[in-house]
Design a protein around this motif. Structure first.
Motif, PDB file in Angstrom:
ATOM      1  N   ALA A  10      26.175  88.194 -12.388  1.00 40.49           N
ATOM      2  CA  ALA A  10      25.069  88.881 -11.729  1.00 40.49           C
ATOM      3  C   ALA A  10      23.910  87.934 -11.476  1.00 40.49           C
ATOM      4  CB  ALA A  10      24.607  90.070 -12.577  1.00 40.49           C
ATOM      5  N   VAL A  11      23.591  87.096 -12.450  1.00 38.85           N
ATOM      6  CA  VAL A  11      22.513  86.120 -12.279  1.00 38.85           C
ATOM      7  C   VAL A  11      22.882  85.137 -11.177  1.00 38.85           C
ATOM      8  CG1 VAL A  11      21.270  84.226 -13.390  1.00 38.85           C
ATOM      9  CG2 VAL A  11      21.602  86.372 -14.603  1.00 38.85           C
ATOM     10  N   ALA A  12      24.140  84.695 -11.164  1.00 37.36           N
ATOM     11  CA  ALA A  12      24.589  83.769 -10.119  1.00 37.36           C
ATOM     12  C   ALA A  12      24.479  84.425  -8.750  1.00 37.36           C
ATOM     13  CB  ALA A  12      26.020  83.323 -10.385  1.00 37.36           C
ATOM     14  N   LEU A  13      24.885  85.716  -8.639  1.00 36.29           N
ATOM     15  CA  LEU A  13      24.777  86.435  -7.389  1.00 36.29           C
ATOM     16  C   LEU A  13      23.332  86.515  -6.943  1.00 36.29           C
ATOM     17  CD1 LEU A  13      25.866  88.307  -5.140  1.00 36.29           C
ATOM     18  CD2 LEU A  13      25.537  90.203  -6.725  1.00 36.29           C
ATOM     19  N   CYS A  14      22.442  86.802  -7.876  1.00 28.65           N
ATOM     20  CA  CYS A  14      21.023  86.907  -7.546  1.00 28.65           C
ATOM     21  C   CYS A  14      20.493  85.575  -7.030  1.00 28.65           C
ATOM     22  CB  CYS A  14      20.226  87.344  -8.773  1.00 28.65           C
ATOM     23  SG  CYS A  14      18.474  87.548  -8.453  1.00 28.65           S
ATOM     24  N   ILE A  15      20.823  84.480  -7.693  1.00 25.10           N
ATOM     25  CA  ILE A  15      20.345  83.163  -7.279  1.00 25.10           C
ATOM     26  C   ILE A  15      20.876  82.816  -5.897  1.00 25.10           C
ATOM     27  CG2 ILE A  15      20.507  80.686  -7.776  1.00 25.10           C
ATOM     28  CD1 ILE A  15      20.414  81.526 -10.790  1.00 25.10           C
ATOM     29  N   VAL A  16      22.173  83.065  -5.661  1.00 29.90           N
ATOM     30  CA  VAL A  16      22.762  82.776  -4.359  1.00 29.90           C
ATOM     31  C   VAL A  16      22.115  83.640  -3.284  1.00 29.90           C
ATOM     32  CG1 VAL A  16      24.884  82.963  -2.994  1.00 29.90           C
ATOM     33  CG2 VAL A  16      24.958  81.950  -5.267  1.00 29.90           C
ATOM     34  N   ALA A  17      21.964  84.930  -3.561  1.00 25.80           N
ATOM     35  CA  ALA A  17      21.418  85.842  -2.564  1.00 25.80           C
ATOM     36  C   ALA A  17      19.968  85.519  -2.240  1.00 25.80           C
ATOM     37  CB  ALA A  17      21.529  87.283  -3.052  1.00 25.80           C
ATOM     38  N   LEU A  18      19.191  85.148  -3.238  1.00 30.16           N
ATOM     39  CA  LEU A  18      17.782  84.871  -2.997  1.00 30.16           C
ATOM     40  C   LEU A  18      17.545  83.485  -2.418  1.00 30.16           C
ATOM     41  CD1 LEU A  18      16.190  86.494  -6.159  1.00 30.16           C
ATOM     42  CD2 LEU A  18      16.261  87.409  -3.844  1.00 30.16           C
ATOM     43  N   SER A  19      18.476  82.558  -2.624  1.00 27.85           N
ATOM     44  CA  SER A  19      18.253  81.209  -2.131  1.00 27.85           C
ATOM     45  C   SER A  19      18.903  80.946  -0.786  1.00 27.85           C
ATOM     46  CB  SER A  19      18.768  80.183  -3.151  1.00 27.85           C
ATOM     47  OG  SER A  19      20.167  80.284  -3.267  1.00 27.85           O
ATOM     48  N   SER A  20      19.768  81.856  -0.326  1.00 28.18           N
ATOM     49  CA  SER A  20      20.424  81.621   0.954  1.00 28.18           C
ATOM     50  C   SER A  20      19.760  82.447   2.033  1.00 28.18           C
ATOM     51  CB  SER A  20      21.904  81.987   0.858  1.00 28.18           C
ATOM     52  OG  SER A  20      22.046  83.372   0.668  1.00 28.18           O
ATOM     53  N   ALA A  21      19.739  81.898   3.239  1.00 27.90           N
ATOM     54  CA  ALA A  21      19.230  82.640   4.380  1.00 27.90           C
ATOM     55  C   ALA A  21      20.449  83.104   5.161  1.00 27.90           C
ATOM     56  CB  ALA A  21      18.330  81.749   5.230  1.00 27.90           C
ATOM     57  N   GLN A 106      14.050  93.427  -7.052  1.00 30.01           N
ATOM     58  CA  GLN A 106      14.897  92.244  -7.226  1.00 30.01           C
ATOM     59  C   GLN A 106      16.348  92.583  -6.900  1.00 30.01           C
ATOM     60  OE1 GLN A 106      14.868  90.599 -11.191  1.00 30.01           O
ATOM     61  NE2 GLN A 106      16.474  89.145 -10.732  1.00 30.01           N
ATOM     62  N   ALA A 107      16.828  93.703  -7.412  1.00 28.53           N
ATOM     63  CA  ALA A 107      18.214  94.123  -7.163  1.00 28.53           C
ATOM     64  C   ALA A 107      18.432  94.431  -5.686  1.00 28.53           C
ATOM     65  CB  ALA A 107      18.557  95.332  -8.026  1.00 28.53           C
ATOM     66  N   ALA A 108      17.460  95.064  -5.042  1.00 28.03           N
ATOM     67  CA  ALA A 108      17.593  95.382  -3.620  1.00 28.03           C
ATOM     68  C   ALA A 108      17.653  94.114  -2.780  1.00 28.03           C
ATOM     69  CB  ALA A 108      16.438  96.271  -3.166  1.00 28.03           C
ATOM     70  N   ARG A 109      16.779  93.152  -3.061  1.00 21.82           N
ATOM     71  CA  ARG A 109      16.805  91.884  -2.314  1.00 21.82           C
ATOM     72  C   ARG A 109      18.156  91.198  -2.462  1.00 21.82           C
ATOM     73  NH1 ARG A 109      11.529  91.629  -4.114  1.00 21.82           N
ATOM     74  NH2 ARG A 109      12.091  90.416  -5.929  1.00 21.82           N
TER      75      ARG A 109
END
Length: 169
Positions: A10-21, A106-109
């Protein structure tokens, strides 16, 4: 995969989702504005007796997730947590509201930025609820995000009115 593995993923998904455009092309999925602490109207379900842990509070939200195609889905969920727990002690209503809003946004983003035009909005809602529970439970031990609201609690409805200027939340 154990609980530790799920949290790491989940943390990895969050980092990928927030850092990628992500450029999805086609339609976009959005929630109008951000959820605010005032949207989390908590009700005491089990009274806190003043010990180190105990008591239980719950809120109910119906949040509109929409696409710029006009498609909209009300993502319905409850937010439940202890009033006091062994890890954090007493958790004020204001702190519960603030952390609930922050973790929800955070979860929505993370989940909505990963949605593609082919992702059914109902699936995006499921992914949001799952990720939201992980983030909220990390912030407040024992917190839950059930699909159904606690009986008798009136939902707060947050409905999108159009795409945000920033293209996301």
């Amino acid at each position: 995969m154990g609980a530790s593995g799920v949290r790491k993923a989940a943390v990895a998904l969050c980092i990928v989702a927030l850092s990628s455009a992500c450029a999805t092309g086609g339609s976009a999925t959005y929630v109008e504005g951000a959820l605010r602490p005032r949207h989390f109207v908590f009700h005491d379900v089990v009274k806190w007796e003043g010990g180190e842990s105990g008591g239980w509070r719950a809120a109910c939200l119906h949040v509109g997730i929409a696409r710029d195609t006009g498609e909209m889905f009300l993502c319905r969920f409850g937010v439940e947590m202890p009033i006091a727990n062994d890890a954090q002690g007493f958790i004020s209503t204001e702190r519960a509201q603030s952390l609930s809003a922050s973790c929800a946004n955070q979860a929505a983003r993370a989940t909505l930025s990963a949605a593609t035009p082919a992702t059914p909005i109902s699936i995006a809602c499921e992914e949001f609820r799952s990720f939201y529970e992980l983030t909220l439970n990390a912030a407040i031990k024992g917190a839950r995000v059930p699909k159904a609201c606690t009986s008798g609690i009136k939902p707060v409805v947050v409905t999108p009115t159009g795409p945000s200027k920033r293209g996301g939340m």
